[in-house]
Design an enzyme around this catalytic site. Structure first.
Site, PDB file in Angstrom:
ATOM      1  N   GLU A 115       0.799  -1.235   0.000  1.00 33.04           N
ATOM      2  CA  GLU A 115       0.000   0.000   0.000  1.00 33.04           C
ATOM      3  C   GLU A 115       0.831   1.283   0.000  1.00 33.04           C
ATOM      4  OE1 GLU A 115      -3.954  -1.519   2.276  1.00 33.04           O
ATOM      5  OE2 GLU A 115      -2.321  -0.880   3.555  1.00 33.04           O
TER       6      GLU A 115
HETATM    7  C1  TNX Z   1      -4.506  -3.979   4.219  1.00 29.26           C
HETATM    8  S1  TNX Z   1      -2.860  -6.296   3.973  1.00 29.26           S
HETATM    9  C2  TNX Z   1      -3.272  -3.714   4.799  1.00 29.26           C
HETATM   10  C3  TNX Z   1      -3.208  -3.220   6.168  1.00 29.26           C
HETATM   11  C4  TNX Z   1      -4.569  -3.061   6.781  1.00 29.26           C
HETATM   12  C5  TNX Z   1      -5.475  -4.174   6.355  1.00 29.26           C
HETATM   13  C6  TNX Z   1      -6.818  -4.131   6.985  1.00 29.26           C
HETATM   14  C7  TNX Z   1      -1.793  -5.285   3.899  1.00 29.26           C
HETATM   15  C8  TNX Z   1      -0.514  -5.791   3.458  1.00 29.26           C
HETATM   16  N1  TNX Z   1      -2.082  -4.009   4.221  1.00 29.26           N
HETATM   17  O1  TNX Z   1      -2.502  -2.015   6.219  1.00 29.26           O
HETATM   18  O2  TNX Z   1      -4.420  -3.076   8.163  1.00 29.26           O
HETATM   19  O3  TNX Z   1      -5.612  -4.139   4.961  1.00 29.26           O
HETATM   20  O4  TNX Z   1      -7.566  -5.260   6.677  1.00 29.26           O
END
Ligand code: TNX
Length: 518
Positions: free
Chosen positions: A300
């Site tokens: 992300e």
């Molecule tokens: C996605 S999964 C994220 C997290 C969040 C999560 C909540 C991932 C690698 N990153 O930053 O906490 O979704 O479900």
């Protein structure tokens, strides 16, 4: 639970542990035997002395490293027959896994103290070994800080299901939880927030607490994998270290609830500062963590170019390797250069990715996996719509998110880690599975933002509810052979397992999918 590879019930009268039972173990078996003795003494009140050799006729629990070949590092045999229980494995690790099976063969009262027994084990012969070498549980302590004592309580429970990796997600926008000597501001400023909190901190682990958790996990043959997430999820670092920002000015600490809110400055001029930060913090994490892996995050990331992203993955990978660690990254790191021996953690949506594999509509997650696998990386399978413990079970369970859909127990259980990604990832490239527990919304009514920290339950309440019973589902996918698994069988075993959690004071989710025994 997890279901062993082979179980043969022998019938006949059960084997009883009594006040006369001794635990037989040589020097090499002693550490595991001591751990088992402590557990059995607490439950039964019997003395359970350790002895180097069996006294004829006395009831015994024998632990031995003289095991048949072919069990592998974690495999074991367990035989209960004629007033004797015998655990055999090739390594202490295998013996420890065997002790966890033995506990489940004893009545649920073994999880408590002051009960009268009887302490019986059915006559049985078990041969067991794991399907995958990596069976993980992740805990996000960045959004919601979890005190070391509660982390240990969770690790102890995870060991019951033969989990062998604790992935500690230690850095986030909302907080930096690793102790740091190189950058004390990470603990003074970076640890001063949580999602929804900016008063009451700082919240981080001291070096002594961190080492204590590592040792506690090691006693259960669980490896701690620290994660330092970057280049995104880094607002706490950017609030503590001015040079990580393009304008050279430290940000305000972040205590909101959003994702994709930060990224290190990856301009040419700032790269040396980012590299210095990564080198030093990775060295600190590596020095505190004896395991082979370091998780570099990589998920992300808002608004950077592909070249900048790849540059970060490159420098992070080099820093991990320089500190003697193998790299794990979220599957996005497939777009960067991965050192030999790396693994990527797949967190896509099986219901979107699986049907598109091999078609013209292949998804971004699968494209990234292909790039990672082409570089020789192995894969840890954690699909968000199956293995994410932070998803709600149903629309009306109190905590959690639902961007990946609802994840009731059957959905967490009824899939296969190899089948969901073949042929993009060959069976031999699947390192294992992991169940991540994020803590973005660790309060009731999670679709609304809380207006006060008073609504947050103790972290253990959130953990218990989200982790149990879904962790045993993922643990079984990681351990048991595909042919030994089926939902009706798992459902029945889970129902019988509930009293063990009740005995230990675990506030598990009494999902209506299961006919819980009282
Ligand atoms: C996605 S999964 C994220 C997290 C969040 C999560 C909540 C991932 C690698 N990153 O930053 O906490 O979704 O479900």
């Amino acid at each position: 639970m997890p279901q062993p590879e082979r179980v043969a019930a022998l019938g006949g009268p059960a084997v009883a542990l009594t006040a006369a039972t001794t635990i037989v173990a040589g020097r090499a078996e002693r550490q595991v035997a001591t751990h088992l003795a402590r557990t059995l003494r607490r439950a039964t009140g019997f003395p359970m002395p350790l002895a180097a050799a069996a006294t004829p006729a006395a009831p015994t629990v024998e632990l031995t490293l003289a095991a048949p070949a072919g069990l592998g590092r974690e495999g074991y045999t367990l035989t209960a027959r004629n007033q004797r229980v015998r655990l055999a494995a090739t390594t202490a690790e295998g013996l420890f896994r065997a002790t966890q099976t033995l506990l489940q063969l004893l009545p649920p009262d073994v999880e408590t103290t002051g009960r009268p027994g009887p302490w019986t084990v059915p006559q049985v012969e078990i041969t067991d070994r794991p399907r995958f070498g990596y069976r993980g549980l992740m805990l996000d302590v960045g959004r919601r800080f979890v005190p070391a004592a509660s982390v240990k309580r969770l690790i102890d429970q995870a060991a019951r299901y033969k989990i062998n990796v604790f992935h500690w997600h230690l850095t986030e926008d909302q907080g930096w939880r690793l102790p740091s000597r190189a950058f004390p501001a990470l603990n003074r400023i970076g640890a001063s927030t949580q999602a929804g909190w900016r008063e009451g901190g700082p919240w981080f682990y001291t070096e002594a607490e961190y080492r204590d958790v590592v040792a506690y996990a090691a006693e259960r043959f669980i490896t701690v994998v620290p994660e330092i997430d970057g280049p995104g999820h880094s607002a706490a670092a950017m609030a503590s270290v001015p040079g990580l920002n393009c304008d050279g000015v430290a940000r305000e600490p972040y205590h909101g609830f959003d994702v994709r809110v930060s990224v290190f400055c990856l301009d040419e001029a700032r790269l040396p500062a980012v590299r210095d930060f990564v080198d030093k913090t990775f060295a600190e994490a590596a020095a505190l963590s004896p395991g082979p892996w370091l998780h570099i995050g990589g998920d992300e990331v808002p608004s950077v170019t592909r070249e900048q992203y790849a540059a970060y993955v490159g420098l992070a990978g080099r820093a991990a390797v320089a500190n003697g660690k193998r790299v794990i990254g979220w599957h996005q790191v497939g777009d960067g250069p991965l050192p030999p021996g790396s693994a990527v953690q797949y967190w896509g949506l099986t219901h979107e990715d699986r049907p598109a594999i091999g078609t013209a509509e292949e998804t971004e997650s699968v494209r990234l996996l292909r790039r990672a696998v082409r570089q020789g990386a192995q894969v840890i399978v954690s699909p968000a719509d199956r293995a994410y413990l932070d998803m709600k079970y149903t629309a009306d369970t109190p905590y959690g998110l639902r961007w990946a859909g609802l994840v009731p127990v059957e959905r967490a259980y009824d899939w296969d880690p190899v089948r969901v990604l073949e042929p993009v990832v060959a069976e031999g490239q699947v390192l294992g599975v992991e169940a991540p527990l994020w803590t973005d919304r660790a309060y009731p009514g999670s679709h609304r933002l809380p207006d006060s920290t008073a609504v947050y339950p103790d972290p253990e309440v959130y953990l218990d509810h989200m982790v149990f019973p879904r962790l045993p589902a993922i643990a079984e996918l990681g351990w048991s052979p595909e042919r030994a698994r089926d939902w009706p069988g798992f459902r029945a075993r889970l129902a019988a397992h509930g009293p063990r959690w009740a005995a230990r004071g675990i506030g598990f989710h009494r999902s209506p999918e299961i006919d819980w025994a009282d």
